[in-house]
Design an enzyme around this catalytic site. Structure first.
Site, PDB file in Angstrom:
ATOM      1  CD  GLU A 192     -91.677 -10.245  24.608  1.00 22.49           C
ATOM      2  OE1 GLU A 192     -91.373 -11.229  25.295  1.00 22.49           O
ATOM      3  OE2 GLU A 192     -90.845  -9.571  23.996  1.00 22.49           O
ATOM      4  CD  GLU A 388     -89.932  -5.810  26.432  1.00 23.76           C
ATOM      5  OE1 GLU A 388     -88.986  -6.584  26.152  1.00 23.76           O
ATOM      6  OE2 GLU A 388     -90.945  -6.165  27.042  1.00 23.76           O
TER       7      GLU A 388
HETATM    8  C1  BG6 Z   1     -88.754  -9.568  26.392  1.00 23.78           C
HETATM    9  C2  BG6 Z   1     -89.513  -9.498  27.673  1.00 23.78           C
HETATM   10  O1  BG6 Z   1     -88.905 -10.866  25.894  1.00 23.78           O
HETATM   11  O2  BG6 Z   1     -87.380  -9.409  26.390  1.00 23.78           O
HETATM   12  C3  BG6 Z   1     -88.748  -8.895  28.836  1.00 23.78           C
HETATM   13  O3  BG6 Z   1     -90.741  -8.843  27.539  1.00 23.78           O
HETATM   14  C4  BG6 Z   1     -87.313  -9.320  28.768  1.00 23.78           C
HETATM   15  O4  BG6 Z   1     -89.392  -9.273  30.028  1.00 23.78           O
HETATM   16  C5  BG6 Z   1     -86.705  -8.802  27.474  1.00 23.78           C
HETATM   17  O5  BG6 Z   1     -86.558  -8.954  29.873  1.00 23.78           O
HETATM   18  C6  BG6 Z   1     -85.225  -9.079  27.318  1.00 23.78           C
HETATM   19  O6  BG6 Z   1     -84.959 -10.433  27.519  1.00 23.78           O
HETATM   20  P1  BG6 Z   1     -83.872 -10.914  28.565  1.00 23.78           P
HETATM   21  O7  BG6 Z   1     -83.980 -12.365  28.571  1.00 23.78           O
HETATM   22  O8  BG6 Z   1     -82.580 -10.401  28.031  1.00 23.78           O
HETATM   23  O9  BG6 Z   1     -84.223 -10.287  29.856  1.00 23.78           O
END
Ligand code: BG6
Length: 492
Positions: A192, A388
């Site tokens: 990101e 993701e």
């Molecule tokens: C993304 C990141 O922003 O979202 C991850 O690359 C992160 O590291 C994921 O865990 C989900 O966000 P969160 O805050 O729910 O863990």
């Protein structure tokens, strides 16, 4: 005709060392920026705008965290992959994973970040991990930098705003490309990369003593990451022509709130501020629309001679991105006080009345994934990879140990259906690695209770628990999805 995903589609799951690996202080690993993330209570979460990404870091806060012996810093233990990698990989194999996304903790390889020689113990750890993955035929997908920035580079060099950090990163990248040649083929440079332009500390190591974010330093740091990423891509290809390198964007698709032309223009600009990063890393040059933004914000990026050529000559091979939600945007003139705000991944904005939200207020929009896949592919015409996506939710363990996470299955199923539609639309999609395929610590709030996994980890927000693993209902569901290459959900 039976509907299914293309042959060779890379199904898997995603994690990152800073939230999953643990092993803090073991094997010679150095201190990382993520080690200073304190556990946050639900009350604090409300006052900090939903995310620790939004609060600027100071040297005083950082030193306090490094010396603090009483506070809780959950990312230091994560889910203890460091000691349980064999068991975890066996579970991924049981689900049929074709790929597994993990990150290498840079301070495990170069504990301070600026050494000339790597830490052999750190290198040996990932050798074992990659060998274990290869044993099951699981292709590693490796992020070089996912918020695990060596803290020594913050205190001694001021983080990524210092150009010297480029050389340290390239040395680290070359070290792991050489060491894992033949074991790893898919690489992502910076997780990101765009969050650096919104925050500064976790991935950029920037400190702001007056408690305010300074855009000029953030964009200079971004420029250095662009150059570092291009040089790493060059090295990856030279060391092993089989290597494929991707950029990684937190994709933030912005819908205009109405068809008022000012709202539409606002959405265009929102999109540009997000796609700036992929434009540079894929097209190999700064887009012209940024000139105005830089001018109006008094930002002057310092280019060294040769920088333009580096960006142009070494673009990435594919584009990867995270997708959790879409947002709604409206021109300031059209805003009214009643417009409801919604929480989100790094952003807060206006709520979309057509969408529902997760327990953490992130709005759920499967069709938005198809929209964004089409848009990105139209723009770049290179393979895309969703690295993701997922639902952070509270899970309940039943008396018999089972976990019925039908809400997670529902979320993922709807997104997978839209991925299929996008492929039918003509999009080239390499694979899908849902986030936190095994429960891990939240990036934004450091909570364990915000769970994404197919695999449950018995640990709470304070780090109490056995850390034992167990299979949720979604584990068996995802296993079927992979075994049938999506046919089980696309044809029901
Ligand atoms: C993304 C990141 O922003 O979202 C991850 O690359 C992160 O590291 C994921 O865990 C989900 O966000 P969160 O805050 O729910 O863990």
């Amino acid at each position: 005709m039976t509907k299914q995903f293309p042959k060779g589609f890379l199904w898997g799951g995603a994690t990152a060392a800073n939230q999953y690996e643990g092993g803090f202080g073991e094997g010679g690993r150095g201190f990382a920026t993520s080690d200073t993330s304190r556990a946050v209570s639900p009350e604090e979460r409300k006052t900090m705008g939903g995310s620790e990404f939004n609060s600027p870091m100071t040297l005083e806060k950082l030193k306090f965290a490094m010396e603090d012996t009483e506070g809780l810093y959950p990312k230091r233990w994560g889910s203890d992959f460091y000691n349980r990698y064999k068991e975890d990989i066996a579970l991924f194999a049981e689900m049929g994973f074709k790929t597994f996304r993990l990150s290498i903790a840079w301070p495990r390889i170069f504990p301070k970040g600026d050494e000339l020689e790597p830490n052999e113990e750190g290198l040996a750890f990932y050798d074992k991990v990659f060998d274990e993955l290869n044993k099951y035929g699981i292709e590693p997908l490796v992020t070089l930098s996912h918020y695990e920035f060596p803290i020594h580079l913050v205190t001694e060099y001021g983080g990524w705003k210092n150009r010297k950090v480029i050389d340290f990163f390239v040395r680290y990248a070359e070290t792991v490309f050489n060491r894992y040649k033949g074991k790893v083929k898919y690489w992502l440079t910076f997780n990101e990369i765009n969050i650096l332009g919104m925050t500064g500390y976790l991935s950029g190591g920037l400190l702001f003593e007056d408690g305010k974010l300074h855009l000029d330093e953030m964009y200079q740091a971004v420029h250095h990451q662009f150059i570092a990423s291009s040089l790493a891509t060059k090295a990856a290809h030279e060391i092993d022509p089989e290597n494929k390198v991707g950029m990684m964007l937190a994709r933030m698709e912005a819908y205009p709130a109405t068809c008022h032309p000012d709202d539409i223009m606002n959405a265009v600009q929102k999109d540009q501020s997000n796609l700036f990063y992929s434009d540079v890393q894929i097209r190999g040059e700064y887009p012209r629309y940024m000139n105005r933004f830089f001018r109006e914000n008094n930002i002057e990026i310092k280019f060294e001679p040769g920088d333009e050529a580096i960006l142009k000559q070494y673009p990435v091979d594919f584009m990867s991105f995270s997708y959790y939600m879409t947002s709604v945007t409206r021109h300031p003139n059209n805003q009214t006080a009643e417009q409801k705000a919604t929480a989100g991944n790094l952003i807060t904005g206006e709520a979309n009345p057509y969408l529902e939200a997760s327990d953490w207020g992130w709005q759920i929009d499967p069709v938005g994934l198809r929209v964004t896949l089409n848009k990105l592919y139209d723009r770049y015409q290179i393979p895309l990879f969703i690295v993701e996506n997922g639902l952070g939710a509270l899970d309940t363990v039943e008396a018999d140990g089972s976990i019925h996470d039908s809400y997670r299955i529902d979320y993922l199923e709807k997104h997978i259906e839209q991925m299929y539609e996008a492929i039918e639309d003509g999009v080239e999609l390499m694979g899908y690695t849902p986030w936190g395929c095994i429960d891990l610590v939240s990036a934004s709030t450091s909570e364990m209770s915000k769970r994404y996994g197919f695999i449950y980890v018995d640990a709470d927000d304070q780090g109490n628990g056995t850390f034992d693993r167990s299979r949720k209902d979604s584990f068996f569901w995802y296993k079927d999805v992979i075994a049938t290459n999506g046919a089980n959900i696309l044809n029901d």
